[in-house]
Structure formats: C-alpha cells, structure tokens
Design a protein around this motif. Structure first.
Motif, mmCIF file in Angstrom:
data_model
loop_
_atom_site.group_PDB
_atom_site.id
_atom_site.type_symbol
_atom_site.label_atom_id
_atom_site.label_comp_id
_atom_site.label_asym_id
_atom_site.label_seq_id
_atom_site.Cartn_x
_atom_site.Cartn_y
_atom_site.Cartn_z
ATOM 1 N N ALA A 1 0.777 1.310 -2.126
ATOM 2 C CA ALA A 1 0.737 0.760 -3.481
ATOM 3 C C ALA A 1 0.716 1.852 -4.540
ATOM 4 O O ALA A 1 1.289 1.689 -5.626
ATOM 5 C CB ALA A 1 -0.489 -0.145 -3.630
ATOM 6 N N GLU A 2 0.076 2.983 -4.250
ATOM 7 C CA GLU A 2 0.011 4.063 -5.239
ATOM 8 C C GLU A 2 1.394 4.598 -5.584
ATOM 9 O O GLU A 2 1.716 4.824 -6.754
ATOM 10 C CB GLU A 2 -0.882 5.197 -4.730
ATOM 11 C CG GLU A 2 -2.361 4.888 -4.752
ATOM 12 C CD GLU A 2 -2.860 4.143 -3.532
ATOM 13 O OE1 GLU A 2 -4.079 3.892 -3.441
ATOM 14 O OE2 GLU A 2 -2.033 3.792 -2.655
ATOM 15 N N GLY B 1 -2.188 -11.165 0.953
ATOM 16 C CA GLY B 1 -3.134 -11.143 2.054
ATOM 17 C C GLY B 1 -3.353 -9.763 2.631
ATOM 18 O O GLY B 1 -4.061 -9.607 3.634
ATOM 19 N N ALA B 2 -2.757 -8.734 2.022
ATOM 20 C CA ALA B 2 -2.898 -7.367 2.532
ATOM 21 C C ALA B 2 -4.349 -6.904 2.415
ATOM 22 O O ALA B 2 -4.998 -7.123 1.393
ATOM 23 C CB ALA B 2 -1.977 -6.426 1.760
ATOM 24 N N GLU B 3 -4.821 -6.270 3.460
ATOM 25 C CA GLU B 3 -6.203 -5.801 3.484
ATOM 26 C C GLU B 3 -6.313 -4.310 3.766
ATOM 27 O O GLU B 3 -7.407 -3.796 3.981
ATOM 28 C CB GLU B 3 -7.002 -6.588 4.533
ATOM 29 C CG GLU B 3 -7.117 -8.077 4.200
ATOM 30 C CD GLU B 3 -7.935 -8.844 5.227
ATOM 31 O OE1 GLU B 3 -8.279 -8.233 6.267
ATOM 32 O OE2 GLU B 3 -8.235 -10.022 4.981
ATOM 33 N N LEU C 1 3.858 -2.705 5.494
ATOM 34 C CA LEU C 1 4.569 -3.575 6.434
ATOM 35 C C LEU C 1 4.918 -4.944 5.852
ATOM 36 O O LEU C 1 5.478 -5.781 6.551
ATOM 37 C CB LEU C 1 3.723 -3.764 7.700
ATOM 38 C CG LEU C 1 3.444 -2.491 8.505
ATOM 39 C CD1 LEU C 1 2.501 -2.788 9.672
ATOM 40 C CD2 LEU C 1 4.739 -1.866 9.006
ATOM 41 N N LEU C 2 4.624 -5.165 4.578
ATOM 42 C CA LEU C 2 4.883 -6.477 3.975
ATOM 43 C C LEU C 2 6.361 -6.823 3.902
ATOM 44 O O LEU C 2 6.744 -7.992 3.935
ATOM 45 C CB LEU C 2 4.300 -6.530 2.553
ATOM 46 C CG LEU C 2 2.846 -6.958 2.406
ATOM 47 C CD1 LEU C 2 2.436 -6.866 0.943
ATOM 48 C CD2 LEU C 2 2.636 -8.376 2.925
ATOM 49 N N GLY C 3 7.193 -5.796 3.742
ATOM 50 C CA GLY C 3 8.623 -6.056 3.591
ATOM 51 C C GLY C 3 9.034 -6.328 2.156
ATOM 52 O O GLY C 3 10.200 -6.639 1.877
ATOM 53 N N ARG C 4 8.106 -6.190 1.235
ATOM 54 C CA ARG C 4 8.399 -6.398 -0.196
ATOM 55 C C ARG C 4 7.356 -5.638 -1.003
ATOM 56 O O ARG C 4 6.237 -5.419 -0.518
ATOM 57 C CB ARG C 4 8.364 -7.887 -0.549
ATOM 58 C CG ARG C 4 7.015 -8.536 -0.323
ATOM 59 C CD ARG C 4 7.054 -10.038 -0.530
ATOM 60 N NE ARG C 4 5.725 -10.661 -0.405
ATOM 61 C CZ ARG C 4 5.139 -10.959 0.745
ATOM 62 N NH1 ARG C 4 5.772 -10.709 1.885
ATOM 63 N NH2 ARG C 4 3.943 -11.521 0.758
ATOM 64 N N PRO C 5 7.699 -5.238 -2.211
ATOM 65 C CA PRO C 5 6.711 -4.511 -3.023
ATOM 66 C C PRO C 5 5.617 -5.430 -3.536
ATOM 67 O O PRO C 5 5.827 -6.633 -3.721
ATOM 68 C CB PRO C 5 7.555 -3.938 -4.171
ATOM 69 C CG PRO C 5 8.718 -4.865 -4.281
ATOM 70 C CD PRO C 5 9.015 -5.339 -2.887
ATOM 71 N N VAL C 6 4.464 -4.855 -3.801
ATOM 72 C CA VAL C 6 3.367 -5.611 -4.417
ATOM 73 C C VAL C 6 3.167 -5.178 -5.875
ATOM 74 O O VAL C 6 2.372 -5.772 -6.587
ATOM 75 C CB VAL C 6 2.042 -5.451 -3.645
ATOM 76 C CG1 VAL C 6 2.136 -6.083 -2.283
ATOM 77 C CG2 VAL C 6 1.620 -3.987 -3.554
ATOM 78 N N ILE C 7 3.891 -4.149 -6.294
ATOM 79 C CA ILE C 7 3.821 -3.667 -7.677
ATOM 80 C C ILE C 7 5.184 -3.903 -8.316
ATOM 81 O O ILE C 7 6.172 -3.283 -7.927
ATOM 82 C CB ILE C 7 3.459 -2.167 -7.741
ATOM 83 C CG1 ILE C 7 2.219 -1.859 -6.909
ATOM 84 C CG2 ILE C 7 3.288 -1.728 -9.187
ATOM 85 C CD1 ILE C 7 0.942 -2.507 -7.396
ATOM 86 N N ARG C 8 5.228 -4.810 -9.302
ATOM 87 C CA ARG C 8 6.517 -5.099 -9.935
ATOM 88 C C ARG C 8 6.315 -5.802 -11.263
ATOM 89 O O ARG C 8 5.215 -6.228 -11.620
ATOM 90 C CB ARG C 8 7.422 -5.942 -9.037
ATOM 91 C CG ARG C 8 6.806 -6.936 -8.154
ATOM 92 C CD ARG C 8 7.827 -7.882 -7.558
ATOM 93 N NE ARG C 8 8.656 -8.531 -8.594
ATOM 94 C CZ ARG C 8 9.306 -9.684 -8.420
ATOM 95 N NH1 ARG C 8 9.230 -10.313 -7.282
ATOM 96 N NH2 ARG C 8 10.014 -10.204 -9.376
ATOM 97 N N PHE C 9 7.428 -5.897 -12.011
ATOM 98 C CA PHE C 9 7.449 -6.674 -13.238
ATOM 99 C C PHE C 9 7.588 -8.158 -12.887
ATOM 100 O O PHE C 9 8.076 -8.525 -11.810
ATOM 101 C CB PHE C 9 8.651 -6.282 -14.106
ATOM 102 C CG PHE C 9 8.624 -4.876 -14.639
ATOM 103 C CD1 PHE C 9 7.763 -4.525 -15.669
ATOM 104 C CD2 PHE C 9 9.479 -3.907 -14.136
ATOM 105 C CE1 PHE C 9 7.747 -3.236 -16.180
ATOM 106 C CE2 PHE C 9 9.476 -2.616 -14.641
ATOM 107 C CZ PHE C 9 8.602 -2.283 -15.661
ATOM 108 N N ILE D 1 -0.653 -8.936 -5.155
ATOM 109 C CA ILE D 1 -1.601 -8.355 -4.188
ATOM 110 C C ILE D 1 -2.488 -9.443 -3.596
ATOM 111 O O ILE D 1 -2.691 -9.513 -2.377
ATOM 112 C CB ILE D 1 -2.443 -7.258 -4.869
ATOM 113 C CG1 ILE D 1 -1.559 -6.055 -5.216
ATOM 114 C CG2 ILE D 1 -3.595 -6.830 -3.966
ATOM 115 C CD1 ILE D 1 -2.220 -5.037 -6.134
ATOM 116 N N ALA D 2 -2.998 -10.317 -4.462
ATOM 117 C CA ALA D 2 -3.867 -11.391 -3.973
ATOM 118 C C ALA D 2 -3.123 -12.329 -3.030
ATOM 119 O O ALA D 2 -3.654 -12.755 -1.999
ATOM 120 C CB ALA D 2 -4.445 -12.169 -5.156
#
Length: 384
Positions: A184-185, A269-271, A278-286, A265-266
């Motif tokens: 995420a960083e 379910g990533a912990e 390994l999500l296959g998609r970004p969690v930081i986006r517009f 992020i919520a």
C-alpha cells in the motif's frame, strides 16, 4: 500505530547484502536517507519534465517534483496509518531513472536502445540504486530494503511480459515478485505522483502562457475551485487567486484518494501487506468520478501543453541531442570520463557497451547534456 496492512520495519524482508541495522533509525528511514544523499537524487535538481532546464528557474524540476510527491505521500500515508518512511522513500526515488529532457529524452534513448534490451526509467531507477551508485565499501548501489525496491519496481502495478533489461538483470538475483501489486505504501507514492503532476502542470502551463485561467476554468474541479476562491475572496489579486484556486485542486484530489482508499481497504478484507500484494487490484486509488474528471484535465494538458508548438519544437531539438550523443559514445567510448571507461573495458559485448553508454547519458542533467553536445557535436566538437 500502524494499520494491519502497513509494512512494519521490524518485519522487513531485509537487504540483498546483510548489514548491521542502525540503533536509532528504522530500515526504511535508512533507505530514505540513502536516497536523499545519493548522487542521482542531487542531479534531479537540473532535470526537467516538460520544459528544458535553462528556460527558466520557475518551472518544476524532477527534484522539486519528487519533494512535492513525497509531501503528498506522507500526508496520505499518515491518515491511512501506513508506514510514512517507506512511502517517502519510494516517492523520493521514483524519478531517479529519468533521462535529461524528461519523457522526450527517455523516448529518444528507448528507441536507440531497442536493439540492446530497451530502456525504461523505472527499471533504470532500480539499476541506479542497486548498481550505479558506488559509494559504499561493501556493495554497489544503496542496498535498499526489499520493500523499497519492490515499490520502485512496481509502484504503477504488476510488471508482466517482457521485462526491461535492467529490471530482468536485477530480479534474476533478487526476486521482487513482479507479478503482484506492490504494498500500500508504494501505491500511495504512485498516486501522489499523479496528484502532484496534474497540479503543477497547470501551474507551469499558466506561467508559460500556454493557456489562460479562463480556459482552465472550463475544466472539471478547476472551475469549481476558482469559483470558490472568487466567492470567498472577491477582488483578490491575480497571483493569490491562482494559488488559492490551484491549492484547492490539490486538496480535492488528496481528499478523494483518502476517502476512496479507506473504503477499498475496509472492503478488501486485507489484514497484512502480503494480502494487499495478492489482492489482484490496488487499494489506493481515485474514485471513478474524480478519475473521469482528471481524464478531462489530462486531455487538456496533452493538447495545450505537451503538444504545444513551443514544446514540440523544443522536443525535436533535444531529441537530436540524445540521438547524436548515443552513437558518438558507442563509437568513441574514449570520450567518456575515466570511471565510465573502466566500465567500457569490462563490457563483454556491444549490448553491455550500450548499457554503459545509456547509463551515462541517462544520468546527465539537461544542462550537462547540452554542454556535451556542444562540445562533441558542434562545428568544432572534439569528436569531429
């Protein structure tokens, strides 16, 4: 306190070359500090993105851009409880691999390097921090942590398909797991890059008089921000009006990323950092809506700034500089400085020679490249 998905420096995957860690700085702090003290980082002061360095000292350079990206990235990382030191390290290093003359120089060098494995500025950044910075007694490069290197290699997403030569060379000895997303960083650093250049290109384009405030007021986000300033500060002097409006554009983008990313992020379910990768998609986006609005701004900047006649003319001129210098050094490596001639002597074939020449040219500042071209390729150049 860090979020569960944040990279904990106490759990770093470490460095390629084992070192005794500092008693008072975390591994990611040391990465950031090594980047700031590197030769490549200092040279960013005289490398530009759109305009050539000698055209005026108002326009952003790669150095000021990197500092702006780091500032935005720290803000977002803090609010999301991510590791700010790692985020800042990736943000400060993300442009280290850029050539002189911005993307124009990169395009020219990539074309020249096509027969020799190609050229990519992200891969070149890895080459710089793992090999070309030669200051430490026990290793080449900066010996950064795995997490910082991962962030540099894939902050824009997974790297698949044919790898750039410089990146393939490094991951053969140090697996950066290129097929997954970065943590995420690094994702924060990447989106902070988008925020910074969207904002400062509006600033620089206005200063260069490539378009007017009235024209950009027709754009989404921008028009609203100017209207808000006029409502709140009627009659404000023009320079303050511009600054107040464009800093609000900045704020809109940052707030949107924070709100959107919190929800992603919520919902993910990533912990752990590994879950994020390994999500296959970004969690930081517009958000989708703001992304569409930014598309309209980018389209405007592309036509009115990046393809402005003055800029196109400059691009053609500096392209010739790179196109002249590369074949010259390939045939006359004796023109390179002594430390580079040692690398030439160690080159095993023409591809390795080309990598040395590309490293040398890519490391040039705008000013140095122009001076080298005048010295070697002018009417009375040394290579004549």
């Amino acid at each position: 306190m860090y979020a569960a998905i944040a990279c904990d420096p106490a759990r770093t995957r470490g460095r390629l070359h084992a070192e005794e860690e500092s008693a008072f700085r975390t591994p990611y702090q040391r990465d950031r500090d090594r980047i700031i003290h590197s030769s490549a980082f200092r040279r960013l002061k005289h490398k530009t993105q759109v305009f050539v360095e000698h055209e005026g000292d108002y326009f952003r350079t790669r150095l000021t851009h990197s500092i702006e990206v780091a500032q935005v990235a720290r803000t977002i990382a803090r609010v999301l409880a991510l590791n700010g030191e790692l985020t800042e390290a990736v943000a400060l290093a993300h442009d280290l691999g850029h050539t002189p003359f911005g993307h124009t120089g990169e395009d020219a060098l990539a074309a020249l390097m096509a027969p020799y494995g190609g050229f990519d500025h992200n891969a070149q950044a890895i080459r710089i921090v793992t090999r070309l910075e030669r200051h430490y007694a026990e290793f080449d490069g900066l010996n950064l942590t795995w997490e910082t290197l991962e962030g540099l290699a894939k902050h824009n997403g997974p790297v698949t398909g044919a790898l750039p030569y410089a990146l393939a060379e490094y991951v053969a000895i140090h697996d950066l797991e290129l097929a997954t997303h970065a943590g995420a960083e690094a994702q924060v650093a990447a989106i902070s890059d988008d925020i910074a250049y969207n904002n400062h290109d509006l600033h620089d384009g206005l200063h260069a008089e490539l378009f007017t405030e009235e024209e950009i007021c027709a754009l989404p986000i921008v028009g609203y921000c100017f209207t808000e300033v006029d409502r709140r500060y009627p009659g404000i002097e023009p320079q303050r009006r511009r600054h107040e409006a464009l800093r609000r554009v900045f704020g809109v983008m940052v707030a949107d990323v924070i709100d959107t990313s919190r929800g992603l992020i919520a919902a993910s379910g990533a912990e752990s950092p590994e879950d994020v990768r390994l999500l296959g998609r970004p969690v930081i986006r517009f958000s989708d809506g703001l992304w569409r609005d930014l598309g309209a701004i980018r389209e405007f900047l592309f036509s009115r700034m990046y393809r402005a006649p003055e800029v196109v003319e400059m691009r053609a001129s500096v392209t010739c500089v790179v196109q002249d210098l590369f074949p010259l050094y390939m045939e006359r490596p004796d023109l390179l400085p002594p430390q580079w001639r040692r690398d030439v002597a160690a080159a095993g074939d023409r591809t390795e020679l080309a990598r040395v020449v590309a490293d040398y040219i890519a490391g040039m500042t705008d000013r140095f490249a122009l001076q080298a071209h005048a010295r070697h390729c002018g009417p009375e150049g040394a290579a004549g």
